[in-house]
Design a protein around this motif. Structure first.
Motif, PDB file in Angstrom:
ATOM      1  N   ALA A  41       1.065   4.129  -2.941  1.00 32.80           N
ATOM      2  CA  ALA A  41       0.800   5.530  -2.597  1.00 32.80           C
ATOM      3  C   ALA A  41       1.886   6.473  -3.097  1.00 32.80           C
ATOM      4  CB  ALA A  41       0.649   5.668  -1.080  1.00 32.80           C
ATOM      5  N   ARG A  82       0.831  -1.208   0.000  1.00 29.20           N
ATOM      6  CA  ARG A  82       0.000   0.000   0.000  1.00 29.20           C
ATOM      7  C   ARG A  82       0.865   1.257   0.000  1.00 29.20           C
ATOM      8  NH1 ARG A  82      -3.054  -4.049   1.622  1.00 29.20           N
ATOM      9  NH2 ARG A  82      -5.329  -3.866   1.749  1.00 29.20           N
ATOM     10  N   VAL A 130      -6.157   7.463   4.312  1.00 28.93           N
ATOM     11  CA  VAL A 130      -6.564   6.197   3.705  1.00 28.93           C
ATOM     12  C   VAL A 130      -5.861   5.028   4.387  1.00 28.93           C
ATOM     13  CG1 VAL A 130      -6.743   4.884   1.566  1.00 28.93           C
ATOM     14  CG2 VAL A 130      -6.917   7.371   1.502  1.00 28.93           C
ATOM     15  N   ILE A 131      -4.560   5.156   4.608  1.00 31.14           N
ATOM     16  CA  ILE A 131      -3.787   4.068   5.221  1.00 31.14           C
ATOM     17  C   ILE A 131      -4.282   3.770   6.630  1.00 31.14           C
ATOM     18  CG2 ILE A 131      -1.494   3.463   6.107  1.00 31.14           C
ATOM     19  CD1 ILE A 131      -0.354   4.942   3.639  1.00 31.14           C
ATOM     20  N   ASP A 148      -8.047   2.414  -3.649  1.00 27.86           N
ATOM     21  CA  ASP A 148      -7.989   3.204  -2.417  1.00 27.86           C
ATOM     22  C   ASP A 148      -6.689   3.993  -2.286  1.00 27.86           C
ATOM     23  OD1 ASP A 148     -10.460   2.231  -1.817  1.00 27.86           O
ATOM     24  OD2 ASP A 148      -9.959   1.586   0.200  1.00 27.86           O
ATOM     25  N   HIS A 149      -5.568   3.336  -2.511  1.00 28.42           N
ATOM     26  CA  HIS A 149      -4.277   3.967  -2.233  1.00 28.42           C
ATOM     27  C   HIS A 149      -3.661   4.621  -3.464  1.00 28.42           C
ATOM     28  CE1 HIS A 149      -4.199   2.301   1.833  1.00 28.42           C
ATOM     29  NE2 HIS A 149      -4.787   1.253   1.286  1.00 28.42           N
ATOM     30  N   ASP A 194      -7.567   1.959   6.523  1.00 33.27           N
ATOM     31  CA  ASP A 194      -7.347   0.564   6.133  1.00 33.27           C
ATOM     32  C   ASP A 194      -6.857  -0.263   7.321  1.00 33.27           C
ATOM     33  OD1 ASP A 194      -7.412  -1.471   4.306  1.00 33.27           O
ATOM     34  OD2 ASP A 194      -6.059  -0.539   2.884  1.00 33.27           O
ATOM     35  N   ARG A 202      -2.989  10.785   1.995  1.00 31.49           N
ATOM     36  CA  ARG A 202      -2.557   9.382   1.878  1.00 31.49           C
ATOM     37  C   ARG A 202      -2.694   8.675   3.221  1.00 31.49           C
ATOM     38  NH1 ARG A 202      -2.640   7.683  -3.316  1.00 31.49           N
ATOM     39  NH2 ARG A 202      -1.180   8.771  -4.667  1.00 31.49           N
TER      40      ARG A 202
END
Length: 359
Positions: A25, A21, A119-120, A169-170, A123, A116
Motif C-alpha cells: 500500500a 499488504r 481495503v485493509i 487489492d492493495h 481484508d 487504503r
C-alpha cells in the motif's frame, strides 16, 4: 513459541500477511495524477461519492448528478452498499473526499490513506477469517490425518500471501477480498455440512462482484448432486432455491419496485460494448487474436454466442462429474475448472478477478 502453540503460528501468519499488504500500500498506484479518469482509485472513490450523496434508486441511473460515462457503478448492489459504508467513513473523517461533483480527481494524502484503510479493513474482517475457516474445513473433511494437519499453517500462508490478490487489492484499490472471502466462507460452510449457509454466502459473493459467477457451475452441480442423493431430493432442492431467492431478494430489494429499475442495474453488470477482451487480458480470445482477428471478423452478438458455447463446453465435463459423484475433493477441482473456463473463454474475462483461493 510458534512450535509449541498453534494459535501463535496462525497469529504470526496473519501479522506477516498484514505487513505485506501495508508495504504494498506504500507504493504508488496506476492512474495517480493522470486526468481525466485517475485510475481505479478514482473509480472506487467516485462510487463512494455517489453512494453517500444520492438515493439508492439513482445509483445505477444516468442523471445530471450521476454521469454513468464517468466511472458509473458497474458492480452488483452489494458492492454499492459496501461503497456506501466506506463512503460514510470517508465523509466522517474527510468530507471533501466524497463531496458531490467537487471531489473528482481528489488525491490528498488523507483521502488516499482512508481509501487504503477501507481495503485493509475489508481484508481483515472478511478474507482473513474466511481463509482460515476454509483451510481448517479443508483439512478436517478432505485431508484428515495427522500428516496433513501439520500442513494447515503452510496452507493458510499460501492463501493469505497470494501475490495476485495483494497487488490488485492493495496496490490497485480493489475489493476482491470481499467477494473471494465470501466465496471461501461458502466453501468452508459446505465442507462443514452447512449447505444452506454456504448457498447464502455464495449468493452474497455473486451480489458483490459478478465475476464470482466463475465458480457458480461448481456450486450448482455439487449441491444439486448432493440433493439428488438424499431421501427427499425435491424438498432439498426447494430449500436451497428458497435461500437463493431470499438472499437475492434482500440484496436487490431497492430495485425490485419495477422491471425498468432492475434492468437498469443488470445492464450495468454486462458491459458488452467493451468487446470480448481488452488488450491486457491474457485469455483465449486475446491470445489468439494475433492469428484470428475476432473483433474484426465477428459481430458482438456472434462473439457473445461463441464465448458462451466455449465456456459451457469447458465447464460441462466437470459439472457432469460432480452430478454423478459429488465429493468434496471433486468440488474443489470443479471450482478450479469452472474458474479457468470462465477466465479463458468468457466474454470480457477480467484478469484482476481471476484467483482460486482453494487450491
Amino acid at each position: 513459541l510458534t512450535r509449541n502453540s498453534e494459535v501463535a503460528q496462525y497469529l504470526c501468519i496473519g501479522l506477516f500477511a498484514l505487513l505485506i499488504r501495508l508495504i504494498v500500500a506504500l507504493h504508488p498506484y496506476s492512474g495517480a495524477h493522470t486526468p481525466p479518469l485517475f485510475g481505479d482509485f478514482e473509480a472506487q472513490r467516485h462510487w463512494m461519492e455517489i453512494a453517500v450523496n444520492l438515493p439508492v434508486r439513482d445509483w445505477y441511473r444516468n442523471t445530471t448528478a450521476n454521469d454513468l460515462s464517468y466511472w458509473g457503478l458497474d458492480y452488483p448492489p452489494l458492492s454499492a452498499y459496501q461503497s456506501y459504508i466506506h463512503g460514510s467513513m470517508l465523509k466522517f473523517f474527510d468530507p471533501d473526499s466524497v463531496s458531490l461533483f467537487t471531489s473528482r480527481g481528489y488525491e490528498t494524502y488523507l483521502g488516499k490513506l482512508l481509501m487504503r484503510w477501507t481495503v485493509i479493513i475489508s481484508d481483515l474482517l472478511i478474507f482473513f477469517p474466511a481463509a482460515f475457516l476454509f483451510v481448517f474445513a479443508y483439512h478436517r473433511s478432505v485431508k484428515p490425518g495427522g500428516e496433513e494437519k501439520r500442513h494447515t499453517a503452510l496452507h493458510s500462508a499460501m492463501v493469505l500471501l497470494n501475490p495476485c490478490l495483494i497487488l490488485i487489492d492493495h496496490g490497485h484499490f480493489q475489493y476482491n477480498c470481499i467477494s473471494l472471502g465470501l466465496t471461501a466462507a461458502a466453501v468452508a460452510a459446505i465442507f462443514s455440512g452447512k449447505d444452506l449457509s454456504g448457498s447464502m454466502l455464495f449468493c452474497l459473493a455473486l451480489n458483490h462482484k459478478q465475476t464470482s459467477a466463475y465458480y457458480a457451475p461448481a456450486f450448482f452441480s455439487y449441491l444439486l448432486g448432493k440433493c439428488l442423493r438424499r431421501r427427499n431430493p425435491i424438498l432439498e432442492v426447494s430449500k436451497l432455491g428458497l435461500v437463493v431467492l431470499g438472499t437475492f431478494a434482500v440484496v436487490w430489494w431497492p430495485y425490485l419496485y419495477s422491471m425498468d429499475a432492475s434492468l437498469e442495474v443488470l445492464s450495468r453488470l454486462a458491459p458488452f460494448e467493451r468487446g470480448i477482451y481488452e488488450d491486457y487480458v491474457a485469455n483465449f480470445w486475446c491470445s489468439t487474436s494475433v492469428i484470428v482477428k475476432w473483433k474484426r471478423l465477428f459481430s458482438t452478438r456472434s462473439l457473445k454466442l461463441l464465448s458462451l458455447a466455449a465456456t459451457l463446453s469447458a465447464c460441462v465435463p466437470s459439472m457432469i462429474q460432480l452430478l454423478r459423484s459429488p465429493t468434496r475433493l471433486g468440488f474443489l477441482y470443479g471450482l478450479m475448472n469452472s474458474s479457468l473456463a470462465f477466465y479463458l473463454f468468457s466474454f470480457q474475462g477480467n484478469v484482476s478477478t481471476f484467483y482460486v483461493p482453494f487450491i
